[in-house]
Design a protein around this motif. Structure first.
Motif, PDB file in Angstrom:
ATOM      1  N   ILE A  64      43.067  24.090  20.375  1.00 15.79           N
ATOM      2  CA  ILE A  64      42.107  24.507  19.356  1.00 15.79           C
ATOM      3  C   ILE A  64      42.817  25.091  18.145  1.00 15.79           C
ATOM      4  O   ILE A  64      42.465  24.799  16.992  1.00 15.79           O
ATOM      5  N   GLN A  65      43.828  25.905  18.383  1.00 14.58           N
ATOM      6  CA  GLN A  65      44.492  26.609  17.294  1.00 14.58           C
ATOM      7  C   GLN A  65      45.540  25.757  16.581  1.00 14.58           C
ATOM      8  O   GLN A  65      45.724  25.885  15.369  1.00 14.58           O
ATOM      9  N   SER A 107      37.416  35.284  22.520  1.00 14.92           N
ATOM     10  CA  SER A 107      37.105  33.916  22.098  1.00 14.92           C
ATOM     11  C   SER A 107      38.369  33.186  21.662  1.00 14.92           C
ATOM     12  O   SER A 107      39.222  33.756  20.975  1.00 14.92           O
ATOM     13  N   TRP A 108      38.492  31.934  22.062  1.00 12.07           N
ATOM     14  CA  TRP A 108      39.622  31.113  21.628  1.00 12.07           C
ATOM     15  C   TRP A 108      39.499  30.739  20.155  1.00 12.07           C
ATOM     16  O   TRP A 108      40.508  30.520  19.486  1.00 12.07           O
ATOM     17  N   THR A 109      38.302  30.624  19.657  1.00 13.94           N
ATOM     18  CA  THR A 109      38.120  30.101  18.303  1.00 13.94           C
ATOM     19  C   THR A 109      38.319  31.141  17.207  1.00 13.94           C
ATOM     20  O   THR A 109      38.859  30.841  16.148  1.00 13.94           O
ATOM     21  N   ASN A 110      37.870  32.386  17.445  1.00 10.35           N
ATOM     22  CA  ASN A 110      37.969  33.397  16.392  1.00 10.35           C
ATOM     23  C   ASN A 110      38.568  34.719  16.853  1.00 10.35           C
ATOM     24  O   ASN A 110      38.674  35.654  16.065  1.00 10.35           O
ATOM     25  N   ASP A 299      26.884  26.425  20.807  1.00 15.74           N
ATOM     26  CA  ASP A 299      27.987  26.389  19.850  1.00 15.74           C
ATOM     27  C   ASP A 299      29.336  26.545  20.550  1.00 15.74           C
ATOM     28  O   ASP A 299      30.321  25.879  20.187  1.00 15.74           O
ATOM     29  N   SER A 300      29.399  27.398  21.559  1.00 21.53           N
ATOM     30  CA  SER A 300      30.644  27.616  22.292  1.00 21.53           C
ATOM     31  C   SER A 300      31.061  26.363  23.046  1.00 21.53           C
ATOM     32  O   SER A 300      32.242  25.995  23.074  1.00 21.53           O
ATOM     33  N   GLN A 302      30.266  23.239  22.303  1.00 17.54           N
ATOM     34  CA  GLN A 302      30.663  22.183  21.371  1.00 17.54           C
ATOM     35  C   GLN A 302      32.050  22.425  20.780  1.00 17.54           C
ATOM     36  O   GLN A 302      32.766  21.474  20.477  1.00 17.54           O
ATOM     37  N   SER A 303      32.422  23.692  20.623  1.00 11.29           N
ATOM     38  CA  SER A 303      33.736  24.002  20.060  1.00 11.29           C
ATOM     39  C   SER A 303      34.840  24.061  21.099  1.00 11.29           C
ATOM     40  O   SER A 303      36.010  24.236  20.759  1.00 11.29           O
ATOM     41  N   GLY A 304      34.484  23.915  22.379  1.00 10.47           N
ATOM     42  CA  GLY A 304      35.490  23.972  23.428  1.00 10.47           C
ATOM     43  C   GLY A 304      36.005  25.368  23.709  1.00 10.47           C
ATOM     44  O   GLY A 304      37.100  25.537  24.256  1.00 10.47           O
ATOM     45  N   ASP A 305      35.226  26.390  23.364  1.00  9.28           N
ATOM     46  CA  ASP A 305      35.623  27.778  23.585  1.00  9.28           C
ATOM     47  C   ASP A 305      35.331  28.145  25.040  1.00  9.28           C
ATOM     48  O   ASP A 305      34.286  28.704  25.368  1.00  9.28           O
TER      49      ASP A 305
END
Length: 342
Positions: A64-65, A107-110, A299-300, A302-305
Motif C-alpha cells: 500500500i505504501q 491503519s495501514w493507509t493513514n 472503505d477499509s 476497498q483500500s486493502g486496510d
C-alpha cells in the motif's frame, strides 16, 4: 391469640417474595454463567480467525505504501517496522492483548488509530440501528399480536400480506422513496447528514428518523412473523385450554399465559438483528450521507486496510456476543420455557 395469624401472614408473604426474588436471581446468574462459558470461546476463536485474515489475504502495508513495484528489500523493511516479521502466534498474542484493552491497531493507509476511526462512525450507526430496532420491535409486536389474536380472519391475512411485502423491499429502495416523499416533497426531515444528540435531541431524531425507518422494515417483518407464530403455538397449548375452562378472561389468558410463552422466538430473532443493522446498512447510509460504521468498513475493505477490517470484524463480533447475551438474559427472565432450560 387471634392477632397471631394476622401478624404472621404479612411476614410469611414477605418471606415468600424474598425467596422468589432469590430464586429468580439465581436463575439469571446461572444463565449468565452458561452464556459466558459459550460466548468467551466463540469470541476467542472468532478473533483468531479474524487475525488470520492478513495471512490469508496476502496483503501487506508495504504494497500500500510503496506500490506494486517495491523491491523485496523495501517490503521486508516496512513489514519489519510493522512487526510482521515475527511469528504468527506472537503477533496474534500482542494484537489480542490490545483488543482486550480497546486498542485495535493502526491503519495501514493513514497511520491513524483504528479505535478512534471506528468510534467516530460507530456512534452514528448505533444511533440509527437502535432507533430502527425500537421502531421494528414496537410495530412488529403490534402487528404480530393483532394477527395472532385475530388469526384466520381477514385482519390476520392482511397483516401477513403486508409483512410479506415489506420483507422483500430493499432498505435502499425504501430509503430513496422516503427521501423523495418526506425530505424533498414535504420537507419534514433533512435529506442527509447527521447531528449528534449532544447538539440537540430534536435535531438528532430528525436526522436519524428516515434511515431508521428504512432499516426497520426487515425488523418489523421478522418480529411480526416470529411473534405471530409463537403466540398461535402458545394458544394451542393445554394450559390455555385449562385457563379458558376455569373462566379466565381473554386478556388475562393472553398476558398471563400466551404472551410469556410465545415471546421466545421473536426475542431470539433480535439476537442477530441489531448487529446486522449496525454493520449491513452501507447502501442506506450512503443514500442519507452518513459517515458511519458501515461506510468505514466498506472503505477499509476497498483500500486493502487489513488492520481496519480486522477492527471492524472484532467490533461486529463483540456486538453480536454482547447483544445475544442480553437477549439470553431477557429470555431467562421473561419466558418460562427458557427458565426450565427448554
Amino acid at each position: 391469640m387471634s392477632t397471631t395469624p394476622q401478624a404472621v401472614t404479612p411476614a410469611r408473604r414477605r418471606g415468600v417474595a424474598a425467596a422468589r426474588t432469590r430464586h429468580a436471581l439465581l436463575r439469571l446468574l446461572a444463565v449468565l454463567a452458561r452464556s459466558v462459558l459459550i460466548f468467551v470461546p466463540v469470541f476467542v476463536v472468532a478473533t483468531f480467525v479474524t487475525f488470520a485474515l492478513r495471512s490469508l489475504s496476502g496483503l501487506s502495508p508495504a504494497r500500500i505504501q510503496l506500490g506494486e513495484e517495491a523491491t523485496p528489500e523495501a517490503i521486508a523493511r516496512v513489514e519489519a517496522e510493522w512487526g510482521l516479521d515475527r511469528p504468527f502466534l506472537v503477533q496474534y498474542a500482542d494484537w489480542f492483548g490490545g483488543v482486550l484493552h480497546g486498542q485495535l491497531g493502526t491503519s495501514w493507509t493513514n497511520g491513524a488509530d483504528i479505535s478512534t476511526l471506528i468510534g467516530l462512525g460507530l456512534g452514528v450507526s448505533l444511533s440509527v440501528a437502535t432507533f430502527a430496532l425500537v421502531i421494528g420491535v414496537l410495530v412488529g409486536f403490534l402487528l404480530g399480536t393483532v394477527a395472532a389474536v385475530r388469526r384466520t380472519t381477514w385482519i390476520d391475512r392482511t397483516i401477513t400480506g403486508f409483512v410479506t411485502l415489506i420483507s422483500v423491499m430493499p432498505a435502499f429502495v425504501v430509503g430513496i422513496v422516503l427521501v423523495a416523499a418526506f425530505a424533498v416533497g414535504l420537507g419534514l426531515f433533512p435529506a442527509a447528514g447527521y447531528v449528534p444528540a449532544s447538539e440537540g435531541v430534536g435535531l438528532w431524531l430528525t436526522h436519524i428518523t428516515l434511515p431508521a425507518v428504512a432499516l426497520s422494515f426487515d425488523v418489523i417483518a421478522d418480529v411480526a412473523r416470529q411473534l405471530r407464530g409463537g403466540l398461535i403455538a402458545a394458544y394451542r397449548e393445554n394450559y390455555v385450554t385449562g385457563a379458558v375452562v376455569r373462566g379466565l378472561s381473554p386478556r388475562r389468558i393472553f398476558f398471563g399465559h400466551v404472551l410469556r410463552n410465545g415471546l421466545g422466538p421473536a426475542l431470539a430473532t433480535l439476537g442477530l438483528k441489531f448487529p446486522s443493522l449496525v454493520g449491513a446498512s452501507v447502501v442506506t447510509e450512503w443514500i442519507f450521507g452518513l459517515q458511519s460504521f458501515g461506510r468505514f468498513a466498506n472503505d477499509s475493505a476497498q483500500s486493502g486496510d487489513v488492520p481496519a477490517v480486522q477492527g471492524v470484524l472484532v467490533v461486529s463480533i463483540a456486538l453480536v456476543v454482547a447483544f445475544n447475551l442480553i437477549v439470553n438474559l431477557v429470555l431467562a427472565r421473561v419466558t418460562p420455557a427458557s427458565q426450565r432450560g427448554v
